[in-house]
Structures are given as C-alpha cells and as structure tokens.
Design a protein around this motif. Structure first.
Motif, PDB file in Angstrom:
ATOM      1  N   ASP A 100      16.290   9.688   4.714  1.00 40.57           N
ATOM      2  CA  ASP A 100      16.956  10.740   4.239  1.00 40.57           C
ATOM      3  C   ASP A 100      16.336  11.923   3.332  1.00 40.57           C
ATOM      4  O   ASP A 100      15.338  11.480   2.542  1.00 40.57           O
ATOM      5  CB  ASP A 100      18.147  10.222   3.481  1.00 40.57           C
ATOM      6  N   ASP A 102      17.520  13.197   0.782  1.00 38.50           N
ATOM      7  CA  ASP A 102      17.990  13.223  -0.899  1.00 38.50           C
ATOM      8  C   ASP A 102      17.227  12.238  -1.718  1.00 38.50           C
ATOM      9  O   ASP A 102      17.729  12.060  -2.826  1.00 38.50           O
ATOM     10  CB  ASP A 102      19.561  13.069  -0.721  1.00 38.50           C
ATOM     11  N   GLN A 104      17.489   9.219  -1.625  1.00 37.33           N
ATOM     12  CA  GLN A 104      18.240   7.849  -1.964  1.00 37.33           C
ATOM     13  C   GLN A 104      17.584   6.656  -1.298  1.00 37.33           C
ATOM     14  O   GLN A 104      17.396   5.630  -1.909  1.00 37.33           O
ATOM     15  CB  GLN A 104      19.675   8.058  -1.266  1.00 37.33           C
ATOM     16  N   ARG A 203      18.422   1.345  -3.171  1.00 35.39           N
ATOM     17  CA  ARG A 203      19.060   2.774  -2.809  1.00 35.39           C
ATOM     18  C   ARG A 203      19.286   3.409  -4.359  1.00 35.39           C
ATOM     19  O   ARG A 203      20.356   2.739  -5.060  1.00 35.39           O
ATOM     20  CB  ARG A 203      20.058   2.720  -1.752  1.00 35.39           C
ATOM     21  N   ARG A 206      21.861  10.106  -5.236  1.00 30.92           N
ATOM     22  CA  ARG A 206      21.282  11.403  -4.449  1.00 30.92           C
ATOM     23  C   ARG A 206      20.660  12.142  -5.563  1.00 30.92           C
ATOM     24  O   ARG A 206      21.302  12.342  -6.724  1.00 30.92           O
ATOM     25  CB  ARG A 206      22.429  12.120  -4.044  1.00 30.92           C
TER      26      ARG A 206
HETATM   27 MG    MG Z   1      22.381  10.660   0.728  1.00 32.40          MG
END
Ligand code: MG
Ligand code: UDP
Length: 312
Positions: A100, A102, A104, A203, A206
């Motif tokens: 991803d 962002d 994360q 994780r 964001r």
């Molecule tokens: Mg995300």
C-alpha cells in the motif's frame, strides 16, 4: 545474477502520502541494492488509479528525479484490486512486491520477504499481520467472521494477510494467466500453488491523508471474495430448496390427513406466514442466482480490466 525487484504501489488520491512514502520506498530499495540482495535496476512502480488530485504529477516528479521510480497512470479509477493487478502486469522484474502507498505495510519487511525467497526458494511470500491493534474493534471482529465465512465457502485465504506480498517471476506469470475480471487477489494467489512462506509484521497507522477504502468499498470487496471464487452459495440454495420441498411434502400429508379427519383449521395466519416466508426465500435465492449470472455476463465479455493512459 541478482534478481530485479519491482515494488508495486497502488495510489488513489494519495497526494498527501506520496511525498512521504515515495522517498521511503526509494530508500528501502536502495538499501536492498547496497546489501547485495537485488539488482541495481530494481525500482518502485507507482500505479495511479485514476486519481483526481495531484497524485500523478507527484509520481511523474519522483520518476524524473529518481531512477528507482517509474509510474503508470490508469485511464480512470478502477479500484485497488485492479490497480494492483495492473502494477503486477506491468512490472518488469524477477520479484514483484505489492504494498500500500500509505506506509501501513512496513517497507522494511520487503527485505525479509526477499531473504525468504532467496533462502527458501518461496515463490510467494505473504505479509501477515502479527496483530490487528491499529484496527477498530468493529473492523477486527467483522474481519474475523468474514474469514471464517470464506473458509466455509471453500475460498482459501491466508489468515490476516491482505495484499502485501512478494511473488517470483514464475508466480507472476502463472497469476497473469487468470483472465477473470472480478478480482479478489488474496483468494487467487493461494490458488497458484508453488512453495510459499509468510513473514509477520505489525501494521501501522496511515502516514497521511485518509483511507480510500470506505465501508461500502470494503463490503463490495468482501462480497467479491465470496462470489468470484465460490459457487457454494448456489449449492446452498439447491440444498435449501430440497429441504423445503421435503417439509412441504410432509406438511401436505398432514394437511390432507387433517382434511379427511375433518379437523381443518381457519389458518389465515399460517398461510400469510408461509407466503411471506417462501416469498422471501425465493427472492433471496433469485437474487443470489442473479449475482452469479451478472458475474458470468461480465466475465463473458472479456472486457479489458484497465487502460494505461501514461507512463513515466
Ligand atoms: Mg491504508
Ligand atoms: N487504492 C487504489 N484505488 C482505490 C482505493 C485505494 O489504488 O480505488 C489504494 C490506496 O491508494 C492505497 C491502497 O489502495 O495505496 C489501500 O487503500 P487505503 O490505505 O485507503 O485502505 P485501508 O488501508 O484504509 O484499508
């Protein structure tokens, strides 16, 4: 020969994120190059999924300033799954990691994935979340239920794995032979077989901007996961039909007996209940069948999944 790594990053309206995460991806790749794990021409492939903000110009700037970044712009927003697919299809490398935009998913974990591939020869390495602490209780529990349901439906997924994974060239080539339009990547990849492994990571939040995955999109992905990979709901309807027919048969015998014995009841309520109940069951069944027919219709068209509008 060192493998060439391509890090595929889907980006949709990520103008707040790219200035932060772009350099992080570049550094992560440079580090792998310096450690002698991947070849010097490894790069990050940023896929602009038809963003309406400055995402594409930011990608183009990054690509102009660094040889470790390339960009592909889709002609319109096609959704995360297709953006990832487009990235994988356009990645020219021996190893493809999808992640991803962002941050994360921790870019430092890419090294663990690459090492896992090099050491154990895994063709697929899944990034698996060690915990779901950054999720809301709602998301955590619904995700848990959903994965149980998927399993019951015969869809094989890796627990707590989203779309952060490494695939070898062989796995990618096999994967690209799936021609389906309705994509649920995390269900398709395990179907490839080959040797696979997992690496755990936690994780994070964001890094900037807002989630591009509102509840509606999440639900639609969840629905896609079941209906694009499993025909068990259809079988369930057939089974339900058989059971209900048997019940109806038994009821008829009973009613017939009651009529002969002369003890018939007024029965208005039961009739209404039966009508509405079966009306509901039938509508539900029809709807579900319609869902699959709709899918067949879309698949039968063999529509292209995406168009590339520009490249860096
Ligand atoms: Mg995300
Ligand atoms: N994304 C995309 N197309 C979309 C929606 C999202 O390419 O239509 C990308 C987004 O830019 C991000 C990734 O998919 O890189 C995951 O999205 P997001 O972080 O918003 O989802 P969340 O982590 O909140 O589930």
């Amino acid at each position: 020969m060192l493998p060439r790594l391509v890090v595929v990053v889907p980006c949709y309206n990520e103008q707040e994120v790219i200035p932060v995460s772009g350099p992080v991806f570049i550094d992560a790749i440079s580090e792998l190059v310096e450690k002698g794990l991947v070849s010097d021409d490894s790069y990050a492939l940023l896929v602009d999924d038809g963003s309406r903000d400055e995402t594409w110009s930011l990608i183009a700037q990054l690509a102009a300033s660094s040889s470790r970044v390339q960009g592909v712009k889709l002609s319109r927003n096609r959704g995360h799954q297709i953006a990832v697919y487009a990235g994988i299809a356009n990645a020219q490398g021996d190893l493809v990691v999808t992640i991803d935009a962002d941050l994360q998913d921790d870019p430092a974990v890419i090294e663990l994935m690459v090492r896992r591939h090099l050491k154990d020869g895994c063709d697929v390495v899944y990034g698996v979340r060690a915990d779901r602490e950054t999720d809301t209780v709602f998301k955590r529990t619904t995700a848990e239920w959903y994965y149980k349901l998927l399993k019951k439906m015969g869809v094989e997924v890796v627990h707590n794995h989203a779309d952060f994974r490494l695939m070898s060239r062989r796995a990618v080539d096999s994967f690209l032979e799936y021609k389906e339009v309705n994509l649920f990547l995390r269900g398709l990849v395990p179907m490839l077989g080959y040797k696979s492994g997992i690496v755990e990571y936690s994780r994070s939040e964001r890094s900037a901007g807002e989630s591009k995955y509102p509840l509606a999109k999440m639900l639609s992905l969840a629905w896609e996961g079941i209906t694009s990979l499993s025909i068990r709901p259809l079988r369930f309807i057939t089974a339900l039909g058989v059971v209900i027919s048997m019940l109806a048969f038994a009821t008829s015998i009973f009613a017939f007996g009651a009529a002969i014995a002369g003890v018939s009841v007024e029965g208005w309520a039961s009739v209404i209940i039966a009508i509405t109940f079966f009306g509901g069951v039938q509508l539900f069944a029809l709807g579900l069948i319609g869902e699959y027919i709709g899918k067949l219709y879309l698949e039968a068209k063999h529509r292209p999944k995406y168009f590339v509008e520009e490249r860096t």
